[in-house]
Design a protein around this motif. Structure first.
Motif, short mmCIF file in Angstrom:
data_model
loop_
_atom_site.label_atom_id
_atom_site.label_comp_id
_atom_site.label_asym_id
_atom_site.label_seq_id
_atom_site.Cartn_x
_atom_site.Cartn_y
_atom_site.Cartn_z
N ASP A 90 0.83 -1.21 0.00
CA ASP A 90 0.00 0.00 0.00
C ASP A 90 0.86 1.26 0.00
O ASP A 90 0.60 2.21 -0.75
CB ASP A 90 -0.93 0.01 1.21
N LYS A 94 1.07 4.15 -2.97
CA LYS A 94 0.75 5.56 -2.75
C LYS A 94 1.86 6.48 -3.24
O LYS A 94 1.59 7.55 -3.81
CB LYS A 94 0.45 5.81 -1.28
N LEU A 103 -3.54 5.27 -11.47
CA LEU A 103 -4.58 4.99 -10.49
C LEU A 103 -4.04 4.18 -9.32
O LEU A 103 -3.27 3.24 -9.50
CB LEU A 103 -5.72 4.21 -11.14
N PHE A 104 -4.51 4.52 -8.11
CA PHE A 104 -4.10 3.76 -6.94
C PHE A 104 -4.53 2.30 -7.08
O PHE A 104 -3.79 1.38 -6.70
CB PHE A 104 -4.71 4.36 -5.67
N SER A 105 -5.72 2.07 -7.62
CA SER A 105 -6.18 0.69 -7.78
C SER A 105 -5.25 -0.10 -8.69
O SER A 105 -4.98 -1.28 -8.45
CB SER A 105 -7.61 0.68 -8.36
N GLU A 106 -4.73 0.54 -9.72
CA GLU A 106 -3.78 -0.12 -10.63
C GLU A 106 -2.43 -0.31 -9.95
O GLU A 106 -1.83 -1.39 -10.02
CB GLU A 106 -3.62 0.73 -11.90
N ARG A 108 -1.71 -0.32 -6.75
CA ARG A 108 -1.81 -1.24 -5.61
C ARG A 108 -1.78 -2.68 -6.11
O ARG A 108 -1.14 -3.55 -5.51
CB ARG A 108 -3.09 -0.97 -4.83
N GLY A 109 -2.44 -2.93 -7.22
CA GLY A 109 -2.38 -4.27 -7.80
C GLY A 109 -0.97 -4.62 -8.26
O GLY A 109 -0.51 -5.75 -8.07
N SER A 325 -8.44 8.16 -5.77
CA SER A 325 -9.82 7.74 -5.54
C SER A 325 -10.09 6.41 -6.23
O SER A 325 -9.76 6.23 -7.41
CB SER A 325 -10.79 8.80 -6.07
N LEU A 326 -10.70 5.49 -5.52
CA LEU A 326 -10.99 4.17 -6.10
C LEU A 326 -12.08 4.25 -7.16
O LEU A 326 -12.27 3.29 -7.92
CB LEU A 326 -11.39 3.20 -4.99
N ASP A 327 -12.80 5.38 -7.24
CA ASP A 327 -13.83 5.55 -8.26
C ASP A 327 -13.25 6.03 -9.59
O ASP A 327 -13.91 5.94 -10.62
CB ASP A 327 -14.89 6.55 -7.79
N GLN A 329 -11.25 6.20 -13.00
CA GLN A 329 -10.87 5.21 -14.01
C GLN A 329 -9.81 5.71 -14.98
O GLN A 329 -9.10 4.91 -15.59
CB GLN A 329 -12.12 4.77 -14.79
#
Length: 496
Positions: A90, A94, A103-106, A108-109, A325-327, A329
């Motif tokens: 994590d 960041k 993206l954080f979601s990308e 983080r993966g 933001s996880l929202d 894209q």
């Protein structure tokens, strides 16, 4: 240094097991692509710093604890590093988001998944085996063994710094080499944070070194250094060509993972809803800033208009905004020069006669380096927008007639990194996979990569492969050993 700079996070380089400033004491600013403002200071390395780092890596390779370690011990260190990455995924993600705007979601993966490279190659370290060679010489025994090359220079780009470092560093260390890593000047922070884990894992001093700076000041001295045995680089084909030319003068090994202009091909028998998602994933995920971006969308003419309507409708729903933001894209373009390049290509496409089906402009309302997700139709494969790597959220849609036409268009480009095919026909899937000139071909999926599978390109997309069992040989050299068991040396003037 002004008050503004004094308030920024200040990093140091990792050389010879110590945290150090540049010899000159100079720093440069790193910018947050979301805000467009500086947030950190990086040491501005020069030739003297590069020499320090390479000398430290060479010393670690030739003396001290590292060359005395067994392969199993090296593997254990790599697996320990994998554990530390998992525990800190994590925090690393960041930092990457703040530095490169993805993206954080990308991220983080990616930071979580990259531990698998260290686990995998840590496990492979003590499974590098030579061979006994059948001999046609009487009373001789011949065998081979594989040995590390020495100091590896790893130069990584700004789009996925830590994941692409893992692709290079894990096999290099598993093979017994030492490394000097230079990240992009635009995204240096995450690598320096990662080196804290290298230190914590207990790697001997000098085994891994990280230097930060600009290409002409730090990158060039690194690839030219006489003690560097191999260069592994990910980036543009033009820079890769210059590195290749320089490496040739020093007889250095190279691995080059370069650009792409990948065709993502949709046939009329495809599941169109899934193919739309695949097209979106291929170009708008990661804001199009991936070498494998499916930036040429080839659509069979019989479904072209219907498919484009579906594609545009879906793409319009993409949420642009804060990459944390996880929202969100679609995030910003990472660097100011790349931002300008993408905007220039929007103008080039329009001037060539392409039709703007979606976007086509900067996204000014978000600040930072944002570009609207853009779809161009009416594109001919000869256009610059279809031939040159944009590296942004810009899609060129090209119609085709049949399989032969799709293959001809798909291969009609100087790159050959990846390709996608969407079809329900098994025969067609195997045919396209066979005839497309690409290092990776995805059938009914896109952007799938793994530490288990080799990755690399044809043509100007590169030399060599990354990931997979075979690629560790990219970091090894083979030695042939001959042992005579004869009691008398034969005629010394005749080759045996």
């Amino acid at each position: 240094m002004d008050t503004k700079s004094e308030s920024l996070t200040k990093y140091k380089m990792w050389i010879g097991g110590e945290w150090t400033e540049a010899t000159s004491g100079a720093y440069f600013e790193s910018y947050n692509p979301y805000t467009g403002k500086p947030w950190a200071l990086m040491p501005r390395a020069g030739a003297a710093d590069i020499d320090r780092a390479v000398q430290a890596a060479h010393q670690a390779f030739t003396a001290g604890a590292w060359p005395k370690m067994t392969a199993s011990q090296r593997g254990a260190l790599l697996r320990k590093l994998g554990d530390l990455i998992t525990d800190n995924a994590d925090a690393l993600a960041k930092i990457e988001v703040r530095d490169n705007g993805k993206l954080f979601s990308e991220m983080r993966g990616q930071t979580a998944y990259m531990a698998q490279w260290y686990y995998y190659f840590g496990g492979l370290a003590d499974k590098i085996e030579g061979a006994v060679i059948p001999s046609d010489k009487a009373d001789t025994f011949n065998y081979t063994e594989h040995e590390p090359l020495g100091v590896v220079a790893a130069i990584v780009p700004w789009n996925s710094p830590l994941l692409l470092t893992a692709w290079k560093l894990a096999p290099a260390l598993a093979a017994g080499n030492t490394a000097v890593i230079k990240p992009s000047e635009f995204t240096s922070a995450s690598l320096l944070e990662f080196c804290k884990l290298i230190e914590k894992a207990g790697f001997p001093p000098g085994v891994v070194n990280a230097v930060t700076g600009f290409g002409d000041e730090a990158g060039a001295p690194l690839i030219e250094h006489p003690l560097v045995a191999k260069i592994t680089f990910t980036g543009s084909d033009k820079t890769g060509q210059r590195i290749y030319e320089t490496a040739a003068r020093g007889m250095k090994r190279v691995s080059l993972e370069l650009g792409g202009k990948s065709p993502n091909i949709v046939f009329d028998d495809a599941d169109l809803d899934n193919a739309v998602k695949g097209a979106i994933s291929g170009i708008f995920a990661a804001t199009g800033q991936t070498c494998i971006a499916g930036s040429r969308l080839l659509v069979q003419r019989s479904i072209h208009d219907r498919f484009v309507d579906k594609l545009v409708a879906f793409a319009k729903t993409a949420r642009i905004g804060d990459p944390m933001s996880l929202d969100t894209q679609v995030g910003p373009v990472t660097t100011p020069p790349q931002y300008k390049k993408v905007l220039d290509y929007l103008d080039i496409a329009k001037s060539e006669g392409a039709t703007t089906a979606l976007g086509g402009n900067r996204a000014e309302e978000f600040g930072g380096y944002f570009v609207e997700p853009t779809i161009f139709t009416g594109v001919r494969n000869s256009m610059r927008i279809a031939q040159e790597e944009v590296f942004g959220p810009v899609l060129a849609v090209i119609p085709f007639e049949d399989e032969e036409d799709a293959i001809a268009i798909g291969n009609d480009v100087v790159f050959g990194l990846a390709a996608g095919v969407w079809t329900q026909s098994m025969r067609r899937a195997f045919l396209m996979a066979k005839r497309l000139q690409a290092g990776t071909v995805w059938i009914n999926t896109y952007r799938a990569v793994s530490y288990l599978s080799p990755f690399g390109g044809y043509k100007r997309s590169g030399i060599g492969r990354e990931s997979g069992q075979e690629m560790i040989k990219e970091y090894l050299q083979t030695k042939s050993v001959w042992i005579s068991m004869a009691t008398e040396v034969p005629n010394p003037f005749v080759m045996r």
